[in-house]
Design an enzyme around this catalytic site. Structure first.
Site, PDB file in Angstrom:
ATOM      1  N   HIS A 141     -22.595  -5.148  -5.994  1.00  0.00           N
ATOM      2  CA  HIS A 141     -22.049  -3.800  -5.824  1.00  0.00           C
ATOM      3  C   HIS A 141     -21.730  -3.199  -7.172  1.00  0.00           C
ATOM      4  O   HIS A 141     -21.387  -3.897  -8.127  1.00  0.00           O
ATOM      5  CB  HIS A 141     -20.790  -3.819  -4.951  1.00  0.00           C
ATOM      6  CG  HIS A 141     -19.755  -4.822  -5.375  1.00  0.00           C
ATOM      7  ND1 HIS A 141     -19.866  -6.161  -5.067  1.00  0.00           N
ATOM      8  CD2 HIS A 141     -18.612  -4.691  -6.084  1.00  0.00           C
ATOM      9  CE1 HIS A 141     -18.829  -6.805  -5.577  1.00  0.00           C
ATOM     10  NE2 HIS A 141     -18.061  -5.939  -6.211  1.00  0.00           N
ATOM     11  N   ASP A 192     -13.263   2.017  -2.199  1.00  0.00           N
ATOM     12  CA  ASP A 192     -12.663   0.694  -2.351  1.00  0.00           C
ATOM     13  C   ASP A 192     -11.337   0.653  -1.617  1.00  0.00           C
ATOM     14  O   ASP A 192     -10.549   1.602  -1.669  1.00  0.00           O
ATOM     15  CB  ASP A 192     -12.473   0.373  -3.842  1.00  0.00           C
ATOM     16  CG  ASP A 192     -12.241  -1.102  -4.083  1.00  0.00           C
ATOM     17  OD1 ASP A 192     -13.125  -1.765  -4.657  1.00  0.00           O
ATOM     18  OD2 ASP A 192     -11.165  -1.607  -3.700  1.00  0.00           O
ATOM     19  N   ILE A 193     -11.081  -0.467  -0.958  1.00  0.00           N
ATOM     20  CA  ILE A 193      -9.867  -0.604  -0.148  1.00  0.00           C
ATOM     21  C   ILE A 193      -8.613  -0.711  -1.023  1.00  0.00           C
ATOM     22  O   ILE A 193      -7.498  -0.449  -0.555  1.00  0.00           O
ATOM     23  CB  ILE A 193      -9.997  -1.837   0.794  1.00  0.00           C
ATOM     24  CG1 ILE A 193      -9.097  -1.709   2.003  1.00  0.00           C
ATOM     25  CG2 ILE A 193      -9.772  -3.143   0.050  1.00  0.00           C
ATOM     26  CD1 ILE A 193      -9.426  -2.695   3.104  1.00  0.00           C
ATOM     27  N   HIS A 205     -19.161  -0.576  -8.990  1.00  0.00           N
ATOM     28  CA  HIS A 205     -17.922   0.191  -8.890  1.00  0.00           C
ATOM     29  C   HIS A 205     -18.121   1.523  -9.608  1.00  0.00           C
ATOM     30  O   HIS A 205     -18.596   1.543 -10.753  1.00  0.00           O
ATOM     31  CB  HIS A 205     -16.767  -0.531  -9.592  1.00  0.00           C
ATOM     32  CG  HIS A 205     -16.367  -1.844  -9.004  1.00  0.00           C
ATOM     33  ND1 HIS A 205     -15.228  -2.005  -8.245  1.00  0.00           N
ATOM     34  CD2 HIS A 205     -16.941  -3.068  -9.068  1.00  0.00           C
ATOM     35  CE1 HIS A 205     -15.117  -3.278  -7.888  1.00  0.00           C
ATOM     36  NE2 HIS A 205     -16.143  -3.947  -8.373  1.00  0.00           N
ATOM     37  N   GLU A 227     -15.555 -10.930  -6.794  1.00  0.00           N
ATOM     38  CA  GLU A 227     -14.841 -11.468  -5.630  1.00  0.00           C
ATOM     39  C   GLU A 227     -15.687 -11.418  -4.371  1.00  0.00           C
ATOM     40  O   GLU A 227     -15.545 -12.263  -3.487  1.00  0.00           O
ATOM     41  CB  GLU A 227     -13.549 -10.674  -5.400  1.00  0.00           C
ATOM     42  CG  GLU A 227     -12.525 -10.860  -6.516  1.00  0.00           C
ATOM     43  CD  GLU A 227     -11.302  -9.982  -6.341  1.00  0.00           C
ATOM     44  OE1 GLU A 227     -11.330  -9.072  -5.485  1.00  0.00           O
ATOM     45  OE2 GLU A 227     -10.317 -10.203  -7.071  1.00  0.00           O
ATOM     46  N   ASN A 277     -19.710  -6.550 -11.623  1.00  0.00           N
ATOM     47  CA  ASN A 277     -19.152  -7.843 -11.996  1.00  0.00           C
ATOM     48  C   ASN A 277     -20.060  -8.963 -11.507  1.00  0.00           C
ATOM     49  O   ASN A 277     -20.629  -8.868 -10.408  1.00  0.00           O
ATOM     50  CB  ASN A 277     -17.759  -8.015 -11.385  1.00  0.00           C
ATOM     51  CG  ASN A 277     -16.758  -7.020 -11.943  1.00  0.00           C
ATOM     52  OD1 ASN A 277     -16.755  -6.729 -13.126  1.00  0.00           O
ATOM     53  ND2 ASN A 277     -15.904  -6.482 -11.070  1.00  0.00           N
TER      54      ASN A 277
HETATM   55  P1  AMP Z   1     -15.538  -7.425  -7.270  1.00  0.00           P
HETATM   56  O1  AMP Z   1     -14.315  -8.029  -7.892  1.00  0.00           O
HETATM   57  O2  AMP Z   1     -16.428  -6.726  -8.255  1.00  0.00           O
HETATM   58  O3  AMP Z   1     -16.290  -8.408  -6.397  1.00  0.00           O
HETATM   59  O4  AMP Z   1     -14.997  -6.261  -6.344  1.00  0.00           O
HETATM   60  C1  AMP Z   1     -14.829  -6.371  -4.973  1.00  0.00           C
HETATM   61  C2  AMP Z   1     -14.132  -5.111  -4.521  1.00  0.00           C
HETATM   62  O5  AMP Z   1     -14.266  -5.010  -3.117  1.00  0.00           O
HETATM   63  C3  AMP Z   1     -12.637  -5.067  -4.851  1.00  0.00           C
HETATM   64  O6  AMP Z   1     -12.376  -3.933  -5.669  1.00  0.00           O
HETATM   65  C4  AMP Z   1     -11.988  -4.958  -3.461  1.00  0.00           C
HETATM   66  O7  AMP Z   1     -10.839  -4.127  -3.469  1.00  0.00           O
HETATM   67  C5  AMP Z   1     -13.122  -4.368  -2.639  1.00  0.00           C
HETATM   68  N1  AMP Z   1     -13.064  -4.641  -1.201  1.00  0.00           N
HETATM   69  C6  AMP Z   1     -12.893  -5.851  -0.610  1.00  0.00           C
HETATM   70  N2  AMP Z   1     -12.922  -5.718   0.728  1.00  0.00           N
HETATM   71  C7  AMP Z   1     -13.137  -4.399   0.978  1.00  0.00           C
HETATM   72  C8  AMP Z   1     -13.261  -3.626   2.171  1.00  0.00           C
HETATM   73  N3  AMP Z   1     -13.193  -4.175   3.390  1.00  0.00           N
HETATM   74  N4  AMP Z   1     -13.466  -2.290   2.049  1.00  0.00           N
HETATM   75  C9  AMP Z   1     -13.535  -1.717   0.848  1.00  0.00           C
HETATM   76  N5  AMP Z   1     -13.448  -2.392  -0.312  1.00  0.00           N
HETATM   77  C10 AMP Z   1     -13.228  -3.708  -0.253  1.00  0.00           C
END
Ligand code: AMP
Length: 115
Positions: free
Chosen positions: A99, A29-30, A101, A94, A86
């Site tokens: 996905h 995760d970024i 986590h 988001e 989520n």
């Molecule tokens: P969610 O809130 O479950 O949709 O989680 C989305 C996740 O994607 C968040 O934890 C972000 O930090 C992660 N994320 C968004 N863009 C990237 C990216 N380019 N590379 C890695 N993780 C990302």
């Protein structure tokens, strides 16, 4: 609607990939919320948990097998970790590409903040 995760799958944008096979990709995760924070995704574009169909069973079953392998590789299998998916607004989703986590490497506390 494709998301940024489709670009990661296509290697159009960089990611710290820790696992890949025909069905699954996993990358860090970024914005990590724990020492280990890895996203495990099916390569097929599934927007949310609401959009899962019978044809996704193989990939989504493999998500758990890959999570267990990565947890072992990260050295957190015995100390423990949390797997989260989520869904939509109240779930805090988001990125609309399903996905999982994988979070660990520290004690994560209760699953939800107590109200
Ligand atoms: P969610 O809130 O479950 O949709 O989680 C989305 C996740 O994607 C968040 O934890 C972000 O930090 C992660 N994320 C968004 N863009 C990237 C990216 N380019 N590379 C890695 N993780 C990302």
């Amino acid at each position: 609607m494709s998301t940024i995760f489709s670009k990661i799958i296509a290697k159009e944008i960089p990611a710290d990939i820790v696992y890949e096979d025909d069905l699954i990709l996993a990358f860090r995760d970024i914005a990590p919320q724990a020492p280990t924070h890895i996203l495990i995704i099916p390569k097929r574009e599934i927007a949310t948990a609401n959009d899962v169909t019978a044809e996704d069973e193989a990939a989504l079953g493999r998500l758990f097998a890959v999570a267990a392998k990565i947890a072992a590789d990260e050295g957190i299998a015995e100390s423990g970790y949390r797997l989260i998916v989520n869904c939509n607004e109240h779930g805090g989703q988001e990125v609309f590409h399903l996905h999982m986590h994988l979070l660990g490497g520290r004690s994560l506390g209760p699953m939800l903040a107590r109200k």
